[in-house]
Design an enzyme around this catalytic site. Structure first.
Site, PDB file in Angstrom:
ATOM      1  N   ASP A  33       0.841  -1.013   0.095  1.00 43.46           N
ATOM      2  CA  ASP A  33       0.003   0.170   0.262  1.00 43.46           C
ATOM      3  C   ASP A  33       0.742   1.356   0.015  1.00 43.46           C
ATOM      4  OD1 ASP A  33      -3.170   0.363   1.121  1.00 43.46           O
ATOM      5  OD2 ASP A  33      -1.884   2.022   0.999  1.00 43.46           O
ATOM      6  N   ILE A  34       0.256   2.305  -0.607  1.00 39.68           N
ATOM      7  CA  ILE A  34       1.327   3.489  -0.894  1.00 39.68           C
ATOM      8  C   ILE A  34       1.101   4.431   0.433  1.00 39.68           C
ATOM      9  CG2 ILE A  34      -0.534   4.889  -1.729  1.00 39.68           C
ATOM     10  CD1 ILE A  34       1.527   5.759  -3.779  1.00 39.68           C
ATOM     11  N   ASN A  91     -12.875  -3.078   2.450  1.00 38.45           N
ATOM     12  CA  ASN A  91     -13.893  -2.097   2.472  1.00 38.45           C
ATOM     13  C   ASN A  91     -14.765  -2.152   1.522  1.00 38.45           C
ATOM     14  OD1 ASN A  91     -12.768  -0.938   4.948  1.00 38.45           O
ATOM     15  ND2 ASN A  91     -11.082  -0.210   3.911  1.00 38.45           N
ATOM     16  N   GLU A  99     -12.435   3.124  -1.174  1.00 38.60           N
ATOM     17  CA  GLU A  99     -11.802   4.686  -1.927  1.00 38.60           C
ATOM     18  C   GLU A  99     -11.587   4.014  -3.385  1.00 38.60           C
ATOM     19  OE1 GLU A  99      -8.132   5.929  -0.279  1.00 38.60           O
ATOM     20  OE2 GLU A  99      -9.272   6.675   1.598  1.00 38.60           O
ATOM     21  N   VAL A 100     -11.284   2.796  -3.632  1.00 37.76           N
ATOM     22  CA  VAL A 100     -10.785   2.407  -4.908  1.00 37.76           C
ATOM     23  C   VAL A 100     -11.780   1.297  -5.277  1.00 37.76           C
ATOM     24  CG1 VAL A 100      -9.038   1.327  -6.444  1.00 37.76           C
ATOM     25  CG2 VAL A 100      -8.443   3.072  -4.557  1.00 37.76           C
ATOM     26  N   HIS A 104     -10.330  -5.372  -3.583  1.00 35.31           N
ATOM     27  CA  HIS A 104      -9.042  -5.592  -2.911  1.00 35.31           C
ATOM     28  C   HIS A 104      -9.114  -6.022  -1.629  1.00 35.31           C
ATOM     29  CE1 HIS A 104     -10.070  -1.271  -2.569  1.00 35.31           C
ATOM     30  NE2 HIS A 104      -9.374  -1.316  -1.142  1.00 35.31           N
ATOM     31  N   HIS A 106      -6.931  -6.020   2.175  1.00 32.36           N
ATOM     32  CA  HIS A 106      -5.663  -5.384   2.756  1.00 32.36           C
ATOM     33  C   HIS A 106      -5.255  -6.373   3.476  1.00 32.36           C
ATOM     34  CE1 HIS A 106      -6.639  -0.717   2.086  1.00 32.36           C
ATOM     35  NE2 HIS A 106      -8.128  -1.444   2.023  1.00 32.36           N
TER      36      HIS A 106
HETATM   37  P1  AMP Z   1      -9.746   1.308   0.472  1.00 34.91           P
HETATM   38  O1  AMP Z   1     -10.226   2.562   1.077  1.00 34.91           O
HETATM   39  O2  AMP Z   1     -10.206   0.020   1.142  1.00 34.91           O
HETATM   40  O3  AMP Z   1     -10.458   1.699  -0.978  1.00 34.91           O
HETATM   41  O4  AMP Z   1      -8.338   1.437   0.207  1.00 34.91           O
HETATM   42  C1  AMP Z   1      -7.697   1.830  -0.814  1.00 34.91           C
HETATM   43  C2  AMP Z   1      -6.319   1.591  -0.375  1.00 34.91           C
HETATM   44  O5  AMP Z   1      -5.348   1.787  -1.742  1.00 34.91           O
HETATM   45  C3  AMP Z   1      -5.721   2.875   0.389  1.00 34.91           C
HETATM   46  O6  AMP Z   1      -5.122   2.042   1.551  1.00 34.91           O
HETATM   47  C4  AMP Z   1      -4.691   3.609  -0.159  1.00 34.91           C
HETATM   48  O7  AMP Z   1      -3.639   3.801   0.261  1.00 34.91           O
HETATM   49  C5  AMP Z   1      -4.095   2.619  -1.438  1.00 34.91           C
HETATM   50  N1  AMP Z   1      -3.703   3.094  -2.727  1.00 34.91           N
HETATM   51  C6  AMP Z   1      -4.279   4.227  -3.224  1.00 34.91           C
HETATM   52  N2  AMP Z   1      -3.495   4.331  -4.497  1.00 34.91           N
HETATM   53  C7  AMP Z   1      -2.534   3.392  -4.402  1.00 34.91           C
HETATM   54  C8  AMP Z   1      -1.282   2.998  -5.189  1.00 34.91           C
HETATM   55  N3  AMP Z   1      -1.014   3.967  -6.418  1.00 34.91           N
HETATM   56  N4  AMP Z   1      -0.482   2.138  -4.924  1.00 34.91           N
HETATM   57  C9  AMP Z   1      -0.747   1.742  -3.562  1.00 34.91           C
HETATM   58  N5  AMP Z   1      -1.740   1.684  -2.752  1.00 34.91           N
HETATM   59  C10 AMP Z   1      -2.568   2.692  -3.035  1.00 34.91           C
END
Ligand code: AMP
Length: 122
Positions: A33-34, A91, A99-100, A104, A106
């Site tokens: 994770d970034i 999530n 967020e994405v 995914h 974690h």
């Molecule tokens: P969620 O809130 O469960 O959708 O988590 C999205 C995760 O993606 C967050 O923990 C971010 O830090 C991570 N994230 C977003 N962009 C990147 C990226 N380019 N590379 C790695 N992790 C990312």
């Protein structure tokens, strides 16, 4: 919610954006994770187009599901996470602050992760 093929994880899968890769096979990609929220914080994503755990669980073929969860285990094993344990979390949607919109998991590890969820929600 329809799948957006330009979400950031889709772009990582296409190689348009770099990632710090942990593990990859035909079903899944795992990368750090970034913005880590634990000493080890890895994301594992399926290679197919699934918005969330809910979407994946409802629509993915059995082979894709088995392949994905085997890949999660392989990613964890490649980092030696079984020794002290780890947390797998996903999530889904607004209340969980997803967020994405590409499914995914974690993986959190590397320290005592505390209780499962913030206290005081009920
Ligand atoms: P969620 O809130 O469960 O959708 O988590 C999205 C995760 O993606 C967050 O923990 C971010 O830090 C991570 N994230 C977003 N962009 C990147 C990226 N380019 N590379 C790695 N992790 C990312």
């Amino acid at each position: 919610m329809p799948y957006d093929p330009n979400n950031i994880f889709a772009r990582i899968l296409r190689g348009e954006i770099p990632c710090n890769k942990v593990y990859e096979d035909e079903y899944a990609l795992a990368f750090h994770d970034i913005a880590p929220q634990a000493p080890i914080h890895v994301l594992v994503i399926p290679k197919g187009e699934y918005v969330s755990f809910d979407d994946f669980s409802r629509t993915a073929p059995a082979e894709a599901m088995t392949g994905f969860y085997r890949a999660v285990q392989q990613a964890a094993e490649s980092l030696g996470l079984q020794t002290d344990g780890y947390r797998a979390l996903s999530n889904i949607g607004r209340h969980a602050h997803q967020e994405v919109a590409h499914y995914h998991l974690h993986l959190f590890a590397g320290c005592d992760l505390g209780s499962m969820i913030k206290k005081g929600l009920v």
